[in-house]
Design a protein around this motif. Sequence first.
Motif, short mmCIF file in Angstrom:
data_model
loop_
_atom_site.label_atom_id
_atom_site.label_comp_id
_atom_site.label_asym_id
_atom_site.label_seq_id
_atom_site.Cartn_x
_atom_site.Cartn_y
_atom_site.Cartn_z
N LYS A 172 0.87 -1.12 0.13
CA LYS A 172 -0.05 0.01 0.10
C LYS A 172 0.71 1.24 0.13
O LYS A 172 0.53 2.38 -0.66
N GLY A 173 1.94 1.39 0.59
CA GLY A 173 3.01 2.44 0.68
C GLY A 173 3.35 2.44 -0.59
O GLY A 173 3.26 3.83 -1.01
N ALA A 174 3.74 1.64 -1.29
CA ALA A 174 4.28 1.49 -2.71
C ALA A 174 3.08 2.28 -3.74
O ALA A 174 3.20 3.10 -4.68
N TYR A 175 2.22 1.71 -3.58
CA TYR A 175 0.74 1.81 -4.31
C TYR A 175 0.51 3.38 -4.21
O TYR A 175 0.22 4.06 -5.15
N LEU A 176 0.52 4.10 -2.81
CA LEU A 176 0.11 5.62 -2.71
C LEU A 176 1.33 6.39 -3.24
O LEU A 176 0.95 7.52 -3.92
N GLU A 177 2.56 5.83 -3.21
CA GLU A 177 3.58 6.62 -3.99
C GLU A 177 3.18 6.63 -5.55
O GLU A 177 3.37 7.60 -6.06
N VAL A 178 2.94 5.44 -5.95
CA VAL A 178 2.58 5.41 -7.61
C VAL A 178 1.54 6.38 -7.67
O VAL A 178 1.38 7.08 -8.80
N LEU A 179 0.25 6.14 -6.96
CA LEU A 179 -0.70 6.94 -7.17
C LEU A 179 -0.41 8.61 -7.08
O LEU A 179 -0.94 9.27 -8.01
N SER A 180 0.34 8.79 -6.17
CA SER A 180 0.67 10.52 -5.88
C SER A 180 1.62 10.58 -7.26
O SER A 180 1.23 11.96 -7.84
N ASP A 181 2.32 9.76 -7.89
CA ASP A 181 3.11 10.48 -8.94
C ASP A 181 2.24 10.10 -10.41
O ASP A 181 2.29 11.24 -11.16
N MET A 182 1.18 9.41 -10.29
CA MET A 182 0.33 9.34 -11.46
C MET A 182 -0.50 10.67 -11.37
O MET A 182 -0.65 11.47 -12.51
#
Length: 319
Positions: A172-182
């Motif tokens: 989830k931590g990695a997912y949120l980082e990708v979401l923020s970059d998206m």
Amino acid sequence: MASSIGGEDAAAGAPAHLDGDGHAHGPRIGSAGQRHQKPLTIAFALTATYAVVELVGGFVTGSLALISDAAHMGTDVLGLGLALAAIHLAKRPAAGQRTFGTYRLEVLAAIINGLLLFGVAFYVLYEAVQRFMDPPEVLGVPMLIVAAVGLVVNVVSFLLLTRGAKESLNVKGAYLEVLSDMLGSIGVIVAAIVITVTGFRYADAVVAAAIGLFILPRTWQLMRQALRIIMEVAPPGVNVEAAVRDLAAISGVDAVHDLHIWTVTSGMEAATAHVLITDDADWHAVLDASRELLSERYGVTHSTIQVEPTGHEERPAGF
């Protein structure tokens, strides 16, 4: 009456083992993060590759926005790498002093990722303020092209991690980082279109501020979940008092005390309890029923139950 200690792990189709009392134990199961290692690896490779491409594109076009977004993606690469390293290290078997293995490394990685996200969010807000005061010249069309390709990369990574984010705090931590970059890529695209069409250079700062404000509350939620695990608080949605009442309601159980329920890592809940039984109770049946109840009703995949006769007094070690 002898005490019986046993664990209950759920893993379909895998062989079970027996303890000294003849009770079947399920095998150890991997953490939720391990089950999603492959999509995390693909997302890491995609993000790392395009971070380099975007950085080069930023220098070639002279776009500060693209260089900043490349730095943002670089933070994502670091976060994804930490998540993968934690999963790899967590595969080490429990041995010696590490009786629970190294599963907690995944939680530590989630905390580090959260700190990185906080840093990125405050950096974005700081840069937004600077650009409001002195908006830089941005080449709109090249900025739009590079950001559009970056958005495609981020969407692919986002989809790869969506399922794992529901099960693993680390993922989830990695997912949120990708979401923020998206969202950052979308913001850059919007800003590039506005700048190209209208020449309004403040668009870049407005979008940057919106992204920073979006990241902060979601990062706080991630950190709260990770800290709950570190503090060994009962998992969200688990009512410990209700679990005590349910265990006490099992046939042959007289009382329950010292029930502890906690999360080792995402998808791996554990519990210990002392169960006092009546003189005529079948302690084998009580043990099995207790573990089954904790597993099916409360999602505890590893339970240790100590069965004691009513009136048993705990004595300090050595007595």
